[in-house]
Design a protein around this motif. Sequence first.
Motif, PDB file in Angstrom:
ATOM      1  N   GLY A 165      29.097  -3.027  46.385  1.00  0.00           N
ATOM      2  CA  GLY A 165      28.851  -2.260  45.164  1.00  0.00           C
ATOM      3  C   GLY A 165      28.091  -2.985  44.067  1.00  0.00           C
ATOM      4  N   LYS A 166      27.531  -4.149  44.365  1.00  0.00           N
ATOM      5  CA  LYS A 166      26.779  -4.881  43.349  1.00  0.00           C
ATOM      6  C   LYS A 166      25.474  -5.379  43.957  1.00  0.00           C
ATOM      7  N   LYS A 167      24.389  -5.156  43.237  1.00  0.00           N
ATOM      8  CA  LYS A 167      23.104  -5.682  43.690  1.00  0.00           C
ATOM      9  C   LYS A 167      23.124  -7.195  43.478  1.00  0.00           C
ATOM     10  N   PRO A 168      23.062  -8.003  44.543  1.00  0.00           N
ATOM     11  CA  PRO A 168      23.200  -9.450  44.337  1.00  0.00           C
ATOM     12  C   PRO A 168      21.980 -10.079  43.670  1.00  0.00           C
ATOM     13  N   LYS A 169      22.249 -11.078  42.836  1.00  0.00           N
ATOM     14  CA  LYS A 169      21.162 -11.889  42.291  1.00  0.00           C
ATOM     15  C   LYS A 169      20.928 -13.059  43.245  1.00  0.00           C
ATOM     16  N   VAL A 170      19.716 -13.132  43.749  1.00  0.00           N
ATOM     17  CA  VAL A 170      19.351 -14.143  44.745  1.00  0.00           C
ATOM     18  C   VAL A 170      18.307 -15.067  44.122  1.00  0.00           C
TER      19      VAL A 170
END
Length: 318
Positions: A165-170
């Motif tokens: 449910g969270k867009k990951p920061k990469v």
Amino acid sequence: MKQFTSVKDVQDVAALVNEALELKKAPYANKTLGQDKTLGLIFMNPSLRTRLSTQKAGMNLGMNVMVMNLDKEGWALETQDGVIMDGSTVEHIREAAAVMGQYCDIIGIRSFPKLQDREEDYSEDLLKKFIELTGVPIVSLESATRHPLQSLADLITIKEQAAAGKKPKVVLSWAPHIKPIPHCVANSFAEWMQQADVELVITNPEDYDLAEEFTQGAQVLHNQDEALKNADFVYVKNWSSYEQYGKVLTDGQGWMITNEKLALTNNAKVMHCLPVRRGLELSHEVLDGPNSLVIEQANNRLYAAQAVLKRMLEAVDR
Ligand code: SN0
């Protein structure tokens, strides 16, 4: 799929990732698909993961697999057209590639950039010649500018490990090194992440910006600490300068990811394509600690290769 040399060869990236994850659950479900088909893996440079995982992927699909370290075991290869071969090269790629195409149904080829002439490396001449001259589907095992099987495995790993449910920061974080290293892994990673549901930030010292054709749209920061803030994944990689092509411009002091650097992140998982130089690119404490994904990431190389080979065997255009 007729060739796998970049993300552009994949119509639906998310579907390919899902296919690889299905294969991870049932690696031997397609044992008859590759029966009586031959995979040839040609290496012009060293390899551990790419060689073993792609070989195993072929075997899991029931293929016969042949591996050749062409740089050491083959005749000295001429790649330039129109030259008089009265020097040290013995066999022209025109014959060598055409012959290999007779013996193989699919060919994988690894050939690193020379890092001398940017235009020459970025033209991907050797890869293009293999595609043209073998006449069979070609899988890049790392070419002069890209390493797509690595990036697919990286994306599989991120998909598996990302919080729901969270867009990951990469964050792709440049690391120190002592010698000129290709841009391939970083170029590819940037290119693939832009086709994925992630926020990509790239951080590197000045004069180390990657080619824009690969970083398009991604934020590039020269302040690593700022880039690392709230990162969910940190992808560690060295590359030589693109602007001052193939040069090492700094010893990169302060750029190695340590536990202190990790404290700036959102308890980020740490990735590296391997081989990694301990204590130079990445600290021992991080590699041996709970945040490192490097072994699982390498494990996923198998399913990345298997998903690609499966599609080629099925001759499915998707
Ligand atoms: C290669 C690269 O492209 O970065 C292969 C990575 C999969 N890595 C190296 O050449 C490392 C060499 C070294 O001396 O550390």
